[in-house]
Motif scaffolding. Sequence first.
Motif: not given
Length: 196
Positions: A50-75
Amino acid sequence: MKQRSYGHVRAIAALCGLTATIAMASAGTLGDKDKVIINGEAISRSEMDAFEMAFGVRIPSGKYWYDRMSGAWGPEGKPTAGFTLPGMRLGGKMKENASKGDSGVFVNGRELPKEDIKALNGIGIYPKKNRYWLDAYGNCGLENGTFLMNIVEYARQNGYSGGAYLHRTSAGYVGGDGSTSYFFDPKSGSSVMVGG
């Protein structure tokens, strides 16, 4: 509070010397051994599709953090690698130690590491040890709800133009010219560009 378009997400990213991108790009596919974990929770194949369909990219395998309020992210265990759209329902709840910070400065519950503090210092913001909130428009304040400032406006008023930049992160290279931003992953050779 005046509403702004998500184009300001790029401005926030440029302020920190980071990129505004939908996600890290990768040509890889999600298999049994390839997992994407966001905030400690594995992302299902259907969520990835669904993410790939919506945004045209696939997130590579790995472990990430994601801040839903600001949109910040990182490994996981690393500083901010960029900003993306806020409010996406990906992964679990972001943990306090998501980026192994030790600054005593918390933003949306995550303790900032020294690299994130240095990025803020670079635009003239010197946060005191405390708990803050930050939204995708650059508005920030104390965790109890008290509004303090808009970091985008503050940076503009203090001469930071958000022009061209290039920055190496633990995840790859990010850069832009003030209207277009990109991420490049040297391991896979993949990249993503987001233009304004």
